[in-house]
Structure formats: C-alpha cells, structure tokens
Design a protein around this motif. Sequence first.
Motif, PDB file in Angstrom:
ATOM      1  N   GLU A   1       0.835  -1.214   0.000  1.00 25.39           N
ATOM      2  CA  GLU A   1       0.000   0.000   0.000  1.00 25.39           C
ATOM      3  C   GLU A   1       0.868   1.262   0.000  1.00 25.39           C
ATOM      4  O   GLU A   1       1.892   1.338   0.680  1.00 25.39           O
ATOM      5  CB  GLU A   1      -0.905   0.004   1.251  1.00 25.39           C
ATOM      6  CG  GLU A   1      -1.824   1.217   1.278  1.00 25.39           C
ATOM      7  CD  GLU A   1      -2.902   1.120   2.357  1.00 25.39           C
ATOM      8  OE1 GLU A   1      -2.792   0.250   3.249  1.00 25.39           O
ATOM      9  OE2 GLU A   1      -3.857   1.921   2.272  1.00 25.39           O
ATOM     10  N   LEU A   2       0.426   2.254  -0.756  1.00 22.38           N
ATOM     11  CA  LEU A   2       1.128   3.540  -0.815  1.00 22.38           C
ATOM     12  C   LEU A   2       0.266   4.592  -0.135  1.00 22.38           C
ATOM     13  O   LEU A   2      -0.798   4.934  -0.647  1.00 22.38           O
ATOM     14  CB  LEU A   2       1.347   3.936  -2.279  1.00 22.38           C
ATOM     15  CG  LEU A   2       2.375   3.119  -3.074  1.00 22.38           C
ATOM     16  CD1 LEU A   2       2.202   3.354  -4.570  1.00 22.38           C
ATOM     17  CD2 LEU A   2       3.786   3.484  -2.635  1.00 22.38           C
ATOM     18  N   VAL A   3       0.740   5.049   1.016  1.00 24.48           N
ATOM     19  CA  VAL A   3      -0.040   6.104   1.687  1.00 24.48           C
ATOM     20  C   VAL A   3       0.707   7.428   1.487  1.00 24.48           C
ATOM     21  O   VAL A   3       1.036   8.125   2.425  1.00 24.48           O
ATOM     22  CB  VAL A   3      -0.273   5.794   3.187  1.00 24.48           C
ATOM     23  CG1 VAL A   3      -1.419   4.842   3.372  1.00 24.48           C
ATOM     24  CG2 VAL A   3       0.977   5.207   3.844  1.00 24.48           C
ATOM     25  N   ASP A   4       0.995   7.711   0.220  1.00 32.08           N
ATOM     26  CA  ASP A   4       1.749   8.926  -0.103  1.00 32.08           C
ATOM     27  C   ASP A   4       1.194   9.550  -1.381  1.00 32.08           C
ATOM     28  O   ASP A   4       0.143   9.142  -1.881  1.00 32.08           O
ATOM     29  CB  ASP A   4       3.244   8.591  -0.245  1.00 32.08           C
ATOM     30  CG  ASP A   4       3.492   7.534  -1.341  1.00 32.08           C
ATOM     31  OD1 ASP A   4       2.527   7.195  -2.060  1.00 32.08           O
ATOM     32  OD2 ASP A   4       4.626   7.053  -1.478  1.00 32.08           O
ATOM     33  N   ASP A   5       1.934  10.475  -1.943  1.00 35.97           N
ATOM     34  CA  ASP A   5       1.476  11.179  -3.147  1.00 35.97           C
ATOM     35  C   ASP A   5       1.299  10.235  -4.335  1.00 35.97           C
ATOM     36  O   ASP A   5       0.395  10.427  -5.153  1.00 35.97           O
ATOM     37  CB  ASP A   5       2.507  12.248  -3.550  1.00 35.97           C
ATOM     38  CG  ASP A   5       2.523  13.391  -2.545  1.00 35.97           C
ATOM     39  OD1 ASP A   5       1.639  13.397  -1.661  1.00 35.97           O
ATOM     40  OD2 ASP A   5       3.415  14.258  -2.639  1.00 35.97           O
ATOM     41  N   ILE A   6       2.176   9.230  -4.414  1.00 39.51           N
ATOM     42  CA  ILE A   6       2.066   8.311  -5.565  1.00 39.51           C
ATOM     43  C   ILE A   6       0.768   7.514  -5.458  1.00 39.51           C
ATOM     44  O   ILE A   6       0.041   7.338  -6.435  1.00 39.51           O
ATOM     45  CB  ILE A   6       3.291   7.364  -5.659  1.00 39.51           C
ATOM     46  CG1 ILE A   6       4.565   8.198  -5.768  1.00 39.51           C
ATOM     47  CG2 ILE A   6       3.170   6.434  -6.855  1.00 39.51           C
ATOM     48  CD1 ILE A   6       5.841   7.393  -5.810  1.00 39.51           C
ATOM     49  N   GLY A   7       0.446   7.053  -4.228  1.00 39.19           N
ATOM     50  CA  GLY A   7      -0.813   6.332  -4.015  1.00 39.19           C
ATOM     51  C   GLY A   7      -2.000   7.202  -4.404  1.00 39.19           C
ATOM     52  O   GLY A   7      -2.952   6.755  -5.054  1.00 39.19           O
TER      53      GLY A   7
ATOM     54  N   GLU B   1       2.208   7.921 -16.504  1.00 42.75           N
ATOM     55  CA  GLU B   1       2.973   9.127 -16.145  1.00 42.75           C
ATOM     56  C   GLU B   1       4.143   8.873 -15.196  1.00 42.75           C
ATOM     57  O   GLU B   1       4.975   9.748 -14.992  1.00 42.75           O
ATOM     58  CB  GLU B   1       2.036  10.142 -15.467  1.00 42.75           C
ATOM     59  CG  GLU B   1       1.060  10.775 -16.428  1.00 42.75           C
ATOM     60  CD  GLU B   1       0.150  11.772 -15.726  1.00 42.75           C
ATOM     61  OE1 GLU B   1       0.498  12.252 -14.622  1.00 42.75           O
ATOM     62  OE2 GLU B   1      -0.921  12.047 -16.283  1.00 42.75           O
ATOM     63  N   LEU B   2       4.151   7.697 -14.584  1.00 41.97           N
ATOM     64  CA  LEU B   2       5.127   7.488 -13.509  1.00 41.97           C
ATOM     65  C   LEU B   2       6.560   7.321 -14.028  1.00 41.97           C
ATOM     66  O   LEU B   2       6.798   6.632 -15.022  1.00 41.97           O
ATOM     67  CB  LEU B   2       4.756   6.251 -12.676  1.00 41.97           C
ATOM     68  CG  LEU B   2       3.352   6.268 -12.052  1.00 41.97           C
ATOM     69  CD1 LEU B   2       3.142   5.017 -11.210  1.00 41.97           C
ATOM     70  CD2 LEU B   2       3.158   7.510 -11.187  1.00 41.97           C
ATOM     71  N   ALA B   3       7.514   7.951 -13.344  1.00 42.66           N
ATOM     72  CA  ALA B   3       8.918   7.867 -13.748  1.00 42.66           C
ATOM     73  C   ALA B   3       9.508   6.509 -13.364  1.00 42.66           C
ATOM     74  O   ALA B   3      10.359   5.964 -14.060  1.00 42.66           O
ATOM     75  CB  ALA B   3       9.707   8.992 -13.098  1.00 42.66           C
ATOM     76  N   GLU B   4       9.033   5.980 -12.255  1.00 42.69           N
ATOM     77  CA  GLU B   4       9.510   4.683 -11.770  1.00 42.69           C
ATOM     78  C   GLU B   4       8.323   3.842 -11.337  1.00 42.69           C
ATOM     79  O   GLU B   4       7.360   4.373 -10.786  1.00 42.69           O
ATOM     80  CB  GLU B   4      10.387   4.877 -10.524  1.00 42.69           C
ATOM     81  CG  GLU B   4      11.769   5.352 -10.812  1.00 42.69           C
ATOM     82  CD  GLU B   4      12.616   5.375  -9.539  1.00 42.69           C
ATOM     83  OE1 GLU B   4      12.038   5.430  -8.431  1.00 42.69           O
ATOM     84  OE2 GLU B   4      13.838   5.330  -9.662  1.00 42.69           O
TER      85      GLU B   4
END
Length: 424
Positions: A281-287, A337-340
């Motif tokens: 889970e990503l609880v950040d801007d990427i999520g 759009e993601l760089a990685e």
Amino acid sequence: MNKHKAVIGCQWGDEGKGKIVDLLAAGADIIARFQGGANAGHTIRVGDKKYVLHLIPSGIIHPDKICFIGNGVVLDPFTFKEELQLLENEGIDYQGRLFISPATNLVLPYHKLIDAVDEGNRGTTSIGTTMRGIGPAYIDKVARHGIRLVDIFNPERLRRRLEFNRTMKARYLDGSTDERADLERTFNDLQAMAPMFRPMMVDVSRRLYEANKEGKVILYEGAQGCMLDVDLGTYPFATSSNTTVGGVLTGLGVGPKMVGEVVGVIKAYTTRVGSGPFPTELVDDIGEKIRLLGDEYGATTGRPRRCGWLDLVALRHAVRINGVDSIAVTKLDVLDELAEIKVCVAYKLNGDIFSEVPLDLAELSHVQPIYKTLPGWQADTTGTTEFGNLPQKARDYLKFICEDLGVSICLVSTGARREETIRI
Ligand code: GDP
Ligand code: IMO
Ligand code: MG
C-alpha cells in the motif's frame, strides 16, 4: 483443453473482471456467475455507456448470450429487481436468457441489518464490508437455515423458515424499529416477486452440462478476488465465499473437466477496499496519484480504494491456487505518467526473506515488501491495441510479470472501453 474459460480476480477485487468478461463473452455462448453477491461491482463501458452490474453476469450486455446465476451466489432479490429495471431502461432484453438456480440462497433485508450491527460490534477490527448482507447470508446457508430461491414458491415453508430465523436472530431483530427487521413485510415482498422469478428458475447444473455436450462455450465470471477468498485469502479480512476457481464447481454444479482455461485478471498495480493487510500500500502522493488517474473509487460503495504497487508474492499465490493459465493485465494506462514503477518481489519478515506468502496470511500485516524498481515509460498508452505499439518499457514491465509468474498473457487493457484492448 475445452474452450470454457473461468475469469478469476487475482488480487483484492476490482481488477477489471467486468471488462474482461464482456470482451471474452463475445466468443462464448453462456456466461455464469458462481459466487458472491451484490458486494460485487463490475463495470463495463461500451462507447459512452457505462453499466455497473452487481449480480447479473456481465455477458447480459451482449444481446445473444445466455446468463446463469449459480447456487453458489447469494442473491439479493431487491437489488436483482433494480438491476433488471436498469437493463430495461437501457433497452437490454433479458427475457428468456437469464436463469437462476433454485438452490441460490437469498440475501434478505435482515442480513443487511445484521451486517451493519456486526460491523459496528467489531469496532476497530471491523472488516469494512460492503454492507450488502453477504456474510450473514452465507452464515445462514452454512448453518442450514438460509432461505433459498425455491422457498418463495412455497408460502407455508417460507413463513416457517422466516419464523425460525426470527428466533435465531432474536438479538438483532427483537424490538428493532429498523424496517429491515420487519419479517412480515419481507414475506409479502418475496411473495410479490415470485412471479418475476418463476420463469428464470432452472436446473443450472443440468443446463450447463447439456450445453457442454452440445459444444457451447461457457465463460465463468468470478467476483471479488483471490485474496478475498474465505479460505485462501487474508482471513478474517475477506469476503464469505470461495472466490477462487474451486468456487466454479461447487457454485454451479459442474465437474472439473468443464473448466478449460483459467484467466487470471491482474490490475497493473494493486487496490483494496475495506480493512486488512496490504503490504504494498502507498499512503503517499504516488498512491494518491494512482487513485486519481485510475479513478479508484468503489463501484458498489463509492469508497476510495487503497492503492499500491503490484505484489508478485501475492500473485504467485493466486496463480498457484487457481491454476492460472494466462493473465489479462488491466489499467496499464494508469501507470503512464510514472517515472519509476516498483514491483514487490519478496517479503521480509523478522529478518528473513520470503518469496511466497506466509502460512498465516494475517502475517501479511507485518511483512516488509522488497521491491524491484523498473523504469516508467512516461508515454500515453491509452487505447493502444497492438502489443508492438506499446513503449518498450511497458512491454518490459509486462514481460517481467509474466516471466515471474510463469504464465502467458492473453489480454492487456489500455482503457475502460471495449476497444481499448490488446489481444495477444
Ligand atoms: P471488477 O470488479 O473487477 O469488474 O472491476 P471494477 O469494475 O470494480 O473496477 C475496474 C474499473 O476500472 C472500472 O471503472 C473500469 O471501467 C475501469 N477499467 C477497466 N479496465 C481499465 C483500463 O484498462 N484502464 C482504465 N483506465 N480503466 C479501466
Ligand atoms: P468485485 O467483484 C473489492 C471486500 C469489502 C470488504 C470485504 C468483505 O467488484 O471485485 P463483504 O461485503 O463481501 O462481506 O466485504 O470484501 N469486497 C470487495 N472489494 N471488490 C469486490 O467485488 C468486493 N466485494 C467485497 O470491501 O473488505
Ligand atoms: Mg468491482
């Protein structure tokens, strides 16, 4: 291998099964649901039209297909009626091509009331159910006091069974002012719906058996996903049915040789609705970005879906359990759009590295994901229909997934619409 295919979600649901079933339905004669209930929300986009189906198989959108709801499903007759209305409003004629097993257990209003009360009682350990009464209806089925579709045609038996349930559920129903506790009303409503159901009730098992003998092609439509399976998922944060391939056999009454290919549906990243462990889970801007770009809000409840990276450890489990032959990867465009892009390749638990899920899936809440980072393609793949036209890095991402899982890829979805698909 026969031509019948089972479409199974390999994550925590919402992988895009509706779209994949709609696509594969074009090559099938029959589409059959085998488990779950109106907790499912399967979205199909055809042109500018959007259909969200909860109970009726996604194949119904094709005008010439026959659809079955098997005994493994728990059927909310009220939601079902609303869904029929929705089809009528859309000019979709379902008469004579939508059938239900008489052994299908019903989800009644009191099941939803109980679902809400139970969730409240669980407090901080609540499951985050869809509140569709699914758990309580399956409890009744297994406890052998469920009410089946066939019961509504026998008013005496229906009344007796409802009365028995009133006793069994006294602590929820006695003194309740909630209208869902009103069993007399439920009795009357079910009686009123009986004529609607009568022409739809058939021996599903036999119909499928005969269709197979006649050379017809069957598509089995799974709901939820492998990690929500009541036995093999992240119990107790799971649903109450077998979402995995075994559910096809028990939920429709077909033999194992009537499942040919198992198509695993995998979203290019992971989402989960409700509570429970979710290692990547990503609880950040990427999520947040993935949620926004993927429009990750529940098709049934509208809840924001939790978003994270692809988890190959969990997917190895799904591929093994279901005997997945090929995968359909959806929502590739969401990662454009993601760089990685990270992919979880192993878990770390108490200093040890694991390439398979722990024996006790509850331990998933303590594992640390180990990632491989792949370069993003940072180009628009929306609507791509040829594998060769995908950016090299997108192809590499897909190849990496297939090679790790040891499966082939049959479809890549590059947008919500039917035509936004790569067939391989
Ligand atoms: P299901 O429960 O597995 O059928 O999946 P849902 O319908 O709940 O959620 C999938 C969502 O993603 C729906 O809104 C679909 O219209 C949408 N969708 C499916 N495939 C794609 C895709 O390839 N790209 C994008 N952007 N959306 C997709
Ligand atoms: P589709 O078919 C995603 C989740 C709920 C909750 C848990 C138990 O659209 O993929 P339940 O109401 O079944 O008792 O809830 O399971 N859940 C789903 N999550 N997609 C679904 O269906 C789901 N059906 C149930 O959010 O965590
Ligand atoms: Mg869904």
